[in-house]
Design an enzyme around this catalytic site. Structure first.
Site, PDB file in Angstrom:
ATOM      1  N   PRO A 290       0.822  -1.216   0.000  1.00  0.00           N
ATOM      2  CA  PRO A 290       0.000   0.000   0.000  1.00  0.00           C
ATOM      3  C   PRO A 290       0.854   1.263   0.000  1.00  0.00           C
ATOM      4  O   PRO A 290       1.882   1.320   0.662  1.00  0.00           O
ATOM      5  CB  PRO A 290      -0.786  -0.111   1.311  1.00  0.00           C
ATOM      6  CG  PRO A 290       0.102  -0.913   2.208  1.00  0.00           C
ATOM      7  CD  PRO A 290       0.832  -1.884   1.309  1.00  0.00           C
ATOM      8  N   ARG A 292      -0.784   4.923  -1.295  1.00  0.00           N
ATOM      9  CA  ARG A 292      -1.798   5.953  -1.096  1.00  0.00           C
ATOM     10  C   ARG A 292      -2.640   5.731   0.169  1.00  0.00           C
ATOM     11  O   ARG A 292      -2.912   6.665   0.907  1.00  0.00           O
ATOM     12  CB  ARG A 292      -2.733   5.962  -2.311  1.00  0.00           C
ATOM     13  CG  ARG A 292      -3.738   7.094  -2.322  1.00  0.00           C
ATOM     14  CD  ARG A 292      -4.770   6.864  -3.433  1.00  0.00           C
ATOM     15  NE  ARG A 292      -4.178   6.559  -4.707  1.00  0.00           N
ATOM     16  CZ  ARG A 292      -3.816   7.473  -5.620  1.00  0.00           C
ATOM     17  NH1 ARG A 292      -4.030   8.737  -5.397  1.00  0.00           N
ATOM     18  NH2 ARG A 292      -3.265   7.097  -6.764  1.00  0.00           N
ATOM     19  N   ARG A 327      -1.615  16.292  -9.419  1.00  0.00           N
ATOM     20  CA  ARG A 327      -2.697  15.339  -9.679  1.00  0.00           C
ATOM     21  C   ARG A 327      -3.890  15.932 -10.436  1.00  0.00           C
ATOM     22  O   ARG A 327      -4.379  15.317 -11.382  1.00  0.00           O
ATOM     23  CB  ARG A 327      -3.151  14.653  -8.387  1.00  0.00           C
ATOM     24  CG  ARG A 327      -2.024  13.826  -7.730  1.00  0.00           C
ATOM     25  CD  ARG A 327      -2.505  12.981  -6.564  1.00  0.00           C
ATOM     26  NE  ARG A 327      -3.390  11.926  -7.004  1.00  0.00           N
ATOM     27  CZ  ARG A 327      -4.703  11.933  -6.883  1.00  0.00           C
ATOM     28  NH1 ARG A 327      -5.308  12.929  -6.277  1.00  0.00           N
ATOM     29  NH2 ARG A 327      -5.422  10.950  -7.344  1.00  0.00           N
ATOM     30  N   TYR A 331      -4.194  13.954 -13.860  1.00  0.00           N
ATOM     31  CA  TYR A 331      -5.226  12.911 -13.899  1.00  0.00           C
ATOM     32  C   TYR A 331      -6.647  13.487 -13.832  1.00  0.00           C
ATOM     33  O   TYR A 331      -7.607  12.728 -13.736  1.00  0.00           O
ATOM     34  CB  TYR A 331      -5.090  11.963 -12.691  1.00  0.00           C
ATOM     35  CG  TYR A 331      -3.715  11.397 -12.435  1.00  0.00           C
ATOM     36  CD1 TYR A 331      -3.057  10.626 -13.388  1.00  0.00           C
ATOM     37  CD2 TYR A 331      -3.096  11.597 -11.201  1.00  0.00           C
ATOM     38  CE1 TYR A 331      -1.815  10.085 -13.120  1.00  0.00           C
ATOM     39  CE2 TYR A 331      -1.845  11.057 -10.932  1.00  0.00           C
ATOM     40  CZ  TYR A 331      -1.210  10.299 -11.901  1.00  0.00           C
ATOM     41  OH  TYR A 331       0.018   9.762 -11.617  1.00  0.00           O
ATOM     42  N   CYS A 358       2.699  29.189 -15.650  1.00  0.00           N
ATOM     43  CA  CYS A 358       2.386  29.776 -16.948  1.00  0.00           C
ATOM     44  C   CYS A 358       1.831  28.739 -17.910  1.00  0.00           C
ATOM     45  O   CYS A 358       2.427  28.445 -18.937  1.00  0.00           O
ATOM     46  CB  CYS A 358       3.668  30.403 -17.493  1.00  0.00           C
ATOM     47  SG  CYS A 358       3.396  31.329 -18.979  1.00  0.00           S
ATOM     48  N   GLU A 359       0.731  28.113 -17.535  1.00  0.00           N
ATOM     49  CA  GLU A 359       0.069  27.103 -18.362  1.00  0.00           C
ATOM     50  C   GLU A 359      -1.422  27.194 -18.067  1.00  0.00           C
ATOM     51  O   GLU A 359      -1.813  27.265 -16.896  1.00  0.00           O
ATOM     52  CB  GLU A 359       0.506  25.684 -17.956  1.00  0.00           C
ATOM     53  CG  GLU A 359       1.982  25.401 -18.013  1.00  0.00           C
ATOM     54  CD  GLU A 359       2.442  24.791 -19.319  1.00  0.00           C
ATOM     55  OE1 GLU A 359       1.592  24.330 -20.111  1.00  0.00           O
ATOM     56  OE2 GLU A 359       3.656  24.807 -19.555  1.00  0.00           O
TER      57      GLU A 359
END
Ligand SMILES: *Cc1c(COP(=O)(O)O)cnc(C)c1O
Length: 434
Positions: A290, A292, A327, A331, A358-359
């Site tokens: 495990p 997460r 994340r 995702y 800057c995105e």
């Protein structure tokens, strides 16, 4: 989940510590981890699997202090690189319980694994041959022979099982890059029999991450035991059956209802494991990995509001972006948020929380109902303990944030905020440019 944390005089509290005090003391962005939550999760996992080896997946969060907690709890570790192996050993994790995983290991990494006496999960036959070569060479230089040990290896099998998670974190699909297909796995083990000093001791699988519907673990365990049977037939004695990690945690209220837990996982897979062992008359150890589940909900990311802008949407611009927590951008993950200094505020506005990068994709949360947000407020982002800091970067020339560990009324800095020299420290200007 936010239920893990208390509210005192309108502000968010971790352990017994006011998050606003933490921000005053350590600045923002700031990762704050509650040690007690991690210990509770470990406890629960151990109780559900009293006879298994629990190998914490270091990549979820490999801060040295977090690894130290795992070491003190007697957990092993799943490491995926030389750096993670180095860190796990530095933290004092028992090398007997370290498994070096990975689908593209270098000779140097394999050599390091052997010399440190950890077990290796091989992902291809090529890797087996590289390992054999490395062992031969290390013997010549006297490096390995001093340890006079054999290499204990697993193979990672790709069981060809689909799980209901984000496609980028499903790892047991038939088309996945990980592992050896079921129909080729026995042949891979046969190849090890050519080498005296490489001993196959285990079988490994890991079908994906953030798994909420745990039913695919059942099929995975069945396939593993099926393969173990075939391996026993060719004289390979399997001492470890490793079903990997992947147990999901709830990131929102919807997921809270269907979230799995270690007890449910145990009642699903243990009967198959035990029946399989009894049938074959063998006593291998079960391994789980495990990541997460143990650390995900222990940590909050605190970030300060630099500006609130009423444009196409109401944007809240904070000082953490996908450089700090990738994340959502990578995702499309949902992370619950709150205004740490307005916990009793009435939620009445919808905001889109964006970072300083800057995105256009630098969005941490879209259309979130929050109390009225103002410049200077502190946004708390929950469930940031797994794949948070460990996936951070210096993109845009941004220094990585600090991390603190709280235990009750104790607060410790477990990682300093980076400085400019951390940004340019490895760079070299060639003389002709001086
Ligand atoms: C990432 C990984 C894990 C841990 O996955 P979680 O979803 O964090 O539990 C376990 N084993 C292997 C081989 C991994 O790559």
């Amino acid at each position: 989940m936010r239920e893990n944390f208390k509210i005192k005089s309108g502000s968010l509290v971790v352990g017994d510590i006011d998050t606003l005090d933490l921000v005053d003391r350590f600045g923002t962005p700031l990762y704050v981890t509650d040690e007690r939550i991690i210990r509770e999760k470990i406890d629960r996992f151990k109780k559900a699997f009293p006879f298994a080896d629990i190998l914490y997946a270091a990549k979820a969060n490999w801060n040295l202090s977090i690894l130290r907690i795992m070491a003190r709890e007697n957990l092993g570790s799943d490491v995926f690189s030389d750096g993670e192996l180095y860190m796990a050993l530095l933290a004092g994790i028992n090398r007997e319980k370290i498994l070096f995983n990975g689908n593209s290991k270098t000779s140097e990494e394999l050599s390091m694994a052997i010399k440190s006496g950890v077990k290796i999960s091989l992902d291809s036959e090529d890797e087996l041959f590289t390992l054999a070569k490395v062992m031969e060479e290390d013997k010549d230089t006297g490096g390995f022979s001093k340890g006079a040990k054999k290499a204990e290896v697993f193979f990672r099998v790709n069981p060809g099982i689909s799980v209901d998670t984000h496609p980028k974190i499903a790892t047991g699909l038939i088309k996945s890059k990980f592992g050896i297909p079921t129909d080729k796995i026995v042949d891979a083990y046969k190849k090890t029999l050519e080498f005296d000093d490489i001993v196959p001791v285990g079988i490994h699988s890991h079908i994906g991450s953030q798994i909420l519907d745990i039913s695919p673990y059942k099929e995975t365990m069945e396939r593993l035991m099926d393969i173990v049977g075939k391996l026993e037939e060719i004289g390979v004695d399997i001492k470890y059956v490793d079903i990997g990690g992947g147990l999901g945690i709830p990131y929102n209220a919807e997921e809270e209802k269907k979230a799995p837990n270690p007890e449910k996982l145990a009642s699903l897979i243990m009967p198959i494991f035990e029946d399989g062992c009894n049938e074959l008359g063998i006593r291998p150890r079960l391994i789980l990995e495990p990541g997460r589940y143990l650390v995900g909900d222990s940590t909050i990311l605190l970030t300060r509001v630099n500006a609130v802008k009423d444009a196409y949407k109401k944007f809240v611009a904070v000082d953490a972006g996908f450089n700090v927590l990738i994340r959502p951008a990578m995702y499309g993950s949902y992370h619950e948020m709150a205004v740490a200094n307005k916990m009793n505020g009435v939620t009445k506005e919808t905001y889109t929380i964006v970072g300083p990068i800057c995105e256009s994709g630098d969005i941490l949360g879209e259309d979130r109902l929050l109390p009225v947000v103002e410049k200077g407020d502190i946004i708390a982002i929950f469930n940031a303990g797994a794949y948070g800091f460990s996936m951070s970067s210096q993109y845009n020339g941004r220094k990585r944030p600090a991390e603190v560990l709280v235990n009750g009324d104790k607060v410790d800095l477990i990682r300093d905020r980076e400085t400019y020299s951390d940004i340019y420290g490895n760079m070299v200007i060639p003389p002709r440019l001086l």
